[in-house]
Design a protein around this motif. Sequence first.
Motif, PDB file in Angstrom:
ATOM      1  N   VAL A  92     -16.694   4.256  -5.359  1.00 14.20           N
ATOM      2  CA  VAL A  92     -15.762   3.401  -5.274  1.00 14.20           C
ATOM      3  C   VAL A  92     -15.426   3.711  -3.509  1.00 14.20           C
ATOM      4  N   LYS A  93     -15.297   2.605  -2.944  1.00 16.70           N
ATOM      5  CA  LYS A  93     -14.941   2.830  -1.403  1.00 16.70           C
ATOM      6  C   LYS A  93     -13.551   2.941  -1.210  1.00 16.70           C
ATOM      7  N   SER A  94     -13.224   3.486   0.196  1.00 18.81           N
ATOM      8  CA  SER A  94     -11.966   4.068   0.401  1.00 18.81           C
ATOM      9  C   SER A  94     -10.841   3.070   0.401  1.00 18.81           C
ATOM     10  N   PHE A  95     -11.278   1.648   1.001  1.00 19.08           N
ATOM     11  CA  PHE A  95     -10.493   0.844   0.835  1.00 19.08           C
ATOM     12  C   PHE A  95      -9.930   0.209  -0.608  1.00 19.08           C
ATOM     13  N   SER A  96     -10.787   0.557  -1.436  1.00 22.08           N
ATOM     14  CA  SER A  96     -10.434   0.312  -2.829  1.00 22.08           C
ATOM     15  C   SER A  96      -9.456   1.395  -3.415  1.00 22.08           C
ATOM     16  N   ILE A  97      -9.824   2.493  -3.047  1.00 23.12           N
ATOM     17  CA  ILE A  97      -8.904   3.887  -3.531  1.00 23.12           C
ATOM     18  C   ILE A  97      -7.664   3.647  -2.788  1.00 23.12           C
ATOM     19  N   PHE A  98      -7.555   3.003  -1.691  1.00 24.29           N
ATOM     20  CA  PHE A  98      -6.357   3.091  -0.730  1.00 24.29           C
ATOM     21  C   PHE A  98      -5.397   1.855  -1.642  1.00 24.29           C
ATOM     22  N   LEU A  99      -6.112   0.969  -1.884  1.00 24.06           N
ATOM     23  CA  LEU A  99      -5.350  -0.101  -2.792  1.00 24.06           C
ATOM     24  C   LEU A  99      -5.115   0.287  -4.297  1.00 24.06           C
ATOM     25  N   GLU A 100      -5.624   1.133  -4.640  1.00 25.40           N
ATOM     26  CA  GLU A 100      -5.523   1.818  -5.927  1.00 25.40           C
ATOM     27  C   GLU A 100      -4.189   2.451  -6.070  1.00 25.40           C
ATOM     28  N   THR A 101      -4.253   3.374  -5.019  1.00 26.68           N
ATOM     29  CA  THR A 101      -3.061   4.033  -4.720  1.00 26.68           C
ATOM     30  C   THR A 101      -1.861   3.471  -4.582  1.00 26.68           C
ATOM     31  N   LEU A 102      -1.730   2.483  -3.667  1.00 23.69           N
ATOM     32  CA  LEU A 102      -0.648   1.721  -3.238  1.00 23.69           C
ATOM     33  C   LEU A 102      -0.209   0.891  -4.500  1.00 23.69           C
ATOM     34  N   ALA A 135      -9.559  -6.386  -5.597  1.00 22.88           N
ATOM     35  CA  ALA A 135      -8.289  -6.244  -6.579  1.00 22.88           C
ATOM     36  C   ALA A 135      -7.161  -5.544  -5.836  1.00 22.88           C
ATOM     37  N   HIS A 136      -5.923  -6.124  -6.145  1.00 27.80           N
ATOM     38  CA  HIS A 136      -4.443  -5.530  -5.503  1.00 27.80           C
ATOM     39  C   HIS A 136      -4.367  -5.774  -4.052  1.00 27.80           C
ATOM     40  N   SER A 137      -5.040  -6.639  -3.688  1.00 25.77           N
ATOM     41  CA  SER A 137      -5.000  -6.727  -2.051  1.00 25.77           C
ATOM     42  C   SER A 137      -4.054  -7.826  -1.653  1.00 25.77           C
ATOM     43  N   LYS A 138      -3.369  -8.422  -2.393  1.00 27.98           N
ATOM     44  CA  LYS A 138      -2.211  -9.360  -2.039  1.00 27.98           C
ATOM     45  C   LYS A 138      -1.211  -8.713  -1.421  1.00 27.98           C
ATOM     46  N   ASN A 139      -0.681  -9.168  -0.238  1.00 26.87           N
ATOM     47  CA  ASN A 139       0.154  -8.626   0.467  1.00 26.87           C
ATOM     48  C   ASN A 139       0.126  -7.072   0.876  1.00 26.87           C
ATOM     49  N   TYR A 140      -1.007  -6.510   0.809  1.00 34.31           N
ATOM     50  CA  TYR A 140      -0.923  -5.048   0.836  1.00 34.31           C
ATOM     51  C   TYR A 140      -0.309  -4.450   1.926  1.00 34.31           C
ATOM     52  N   LEU A 141      -0.711  -5.008   3.316  1.00 28.64           N
ATOM     53  CA  LEU A 141       0.072  -4.449   4.448  1.00 28.64           C
ATOM     54  C   LEU A 141       1.486  -4.454   4.394  1.00 28.64           C
ATOM     55  N   GLY A 142       2.338  -5.654   3.857  1.00 32.06           N
ATOM     56  CA  GLY A 142       3.528  -5.618   3.659  1.00 32.06           C
ATOM     57  C   GLY A 142       4.033  -4.465   2.667  1.00 32.06           C
ATOM     58  N   LYS A 143       3.312  -4.306   1.730  1.00 28.16           N
ATOM     59  CA  LYS A 143       3.624  -3.371   0.562  1.00 28.16           C
ATOM     60  C   LYS A 143       3.501  -1.901   1.237  1.00 28.16           C
ATOM     61  N   PHE A 144       2.559  -1.563   2.172  1.00 29.22           N
ATOM     62  CA  PHE A 144       2.243  -0.448   2.638  1.00 29.22           C
ATOM     63  C   PHE A 144       3.344   0.133   3.575  1.00 29.22           C
ATOM     64  N   LYS A 145       3.796  -0.947   4.570  1.00 31.08           N
ATOM     65  CA  LYS A 145       4.861  -0.887   5.712  1.00 31.08           C
ATOM     66  C   LYS A 145       6.289  -0.564   4.940  1.00 31.08           C
ATOM     67  N   ALA A 146       6.337  -1.223   3.687  1.00 32.63           N
ATOM     68  CA  ALA A 146       7.790  -0.990   2.953  1.00 32.63           C
ATOM     69  C   ALA A 146       7.817   0.515   2.482  1.00 32.63           C
ATOM     70  N   LEU A 147       6.350   0.879   1.867  1.00 28.41           N
ATOM     71  CA  LEU A 147       6.560   2.192   1.266  1.00 28.41           C
ATOM     72  C   LEU A 147       6.741   3.340   2.310  1.00 28.41           C
ATOM     73  N   LYS A 148       6.266   3.217   3.364  1.00 23.76           N
ATOM     74  CA  LYS A 148       6.367   4.089   4.429  1.00 23.76           C
ATOM     75  C   LYS A 148       7.851   4.085   5.102  1.00 23.76           C
ATOM     76  N   GLU A 149       8.226   3.012   4.961  1.00 25.11           N
ATOM     77  CA  GLU A 149       9.923   2.689   5.378  1.00 25.11           C
ATOM     78  C   GLU A 149      10.925   3.498   4.365  1.00 25.11           C
ATOM     79  N   PHE A 154       2.082   2.859  -6.830  1.00 17.40           N
ATOM     80  CA  PHE A 154       3.813   3.160  -6.039  1.00 17.40           C
ATOM     81  C   PHE A 154       4.221   1.582  -6.524  1.00 17.40           C
ATOM     82  N   TYR A 155       3.756   0.386  -6.838  1.00 17.74           N
ATOM     83  CA  TYR A 155       4.406  -0.783  -7.166  1.00 17.74           C
ATOM     84  C   TYR A 155       4.218  -1.381  -8.642  1.00 17.74           C
ATOM     85  N   ARG A 156       3.823  -0.186  -9.348  1.00 19.00           N
ATOM     86  CA  ARG A 156       3.809  -0.569 -10.790  1.00 19.00           C
ATOM     87  C   ARG A 156       5.308  -1.110 -11.295  1.00 19.00           C
TER      88      ARG A 156
END
Length: 206
Positions: free
Chosen positions: A191-201, A152-166, A204-206
């Motif tokens: 719940v695994k760390s990757f899922s928590i990472f995506l949940e957090t991300l 869940a919520h994994s679509k374009n997550y790398l781009g979203k994370f990069k933009a969030l940091k920028e 920020f994009y709601r």
Amino acid sequence: MAYRFANQSEVKELEAWCMDILHAVQDEVREYFTFDIRLIGSGDKRLVTQNSDECFDLDYNIILQKDKKGLLDNPKQIKDIFVARFNKVLKQYVSGYTHISDSTSVVTVKIIRNNRLEFSFDVAIIVEGDDGYFYRLINDKNTGRYIWNQVAHSKNYLGKFKALKERGYWMDFKRRYLELKNLHLKRQDGVKSFSIFLETLNEFYR
């Protein structure tokens, strides 16, 4: 007990060891696949957490890229290949090593000496679908089959994370990630760390 962020020098040392293992596995499966390796949190060591005084573990995603034998429709065979190759490599690298654990959604490597867990790391096998979402190879306990399960919520997550940091939200993200890690620890929901990472991300994009 509660999570805190792990010591960075220790993370760096153990990450180097894990990468040696993962690169060796990469060589072992080269006739079947090529894959990318990512430490959870898009490779950001500063998101590695530790539960109080317990040893911390590392979480990796193996992201399959080139499927040379056409095995994507046979996820059980893929899991079997990786489990066998991890066993082979670890017997070469670790004195006293016995076996790995094939968990529901990851391959878990545990280093145990004198009946004490010294270190462990989890490896999830991931593939990116044509729809842009990532799919994790899991053992579906309800059916006993190995399947690709959409993350869940994994679509374009790398781009979203990069933009969030920028945009300067890194510290806010890091703080919220730790809060959610401790929330899931309190719930004991596994719940695994990757899922928590995506949940957090996703927050920020709601």
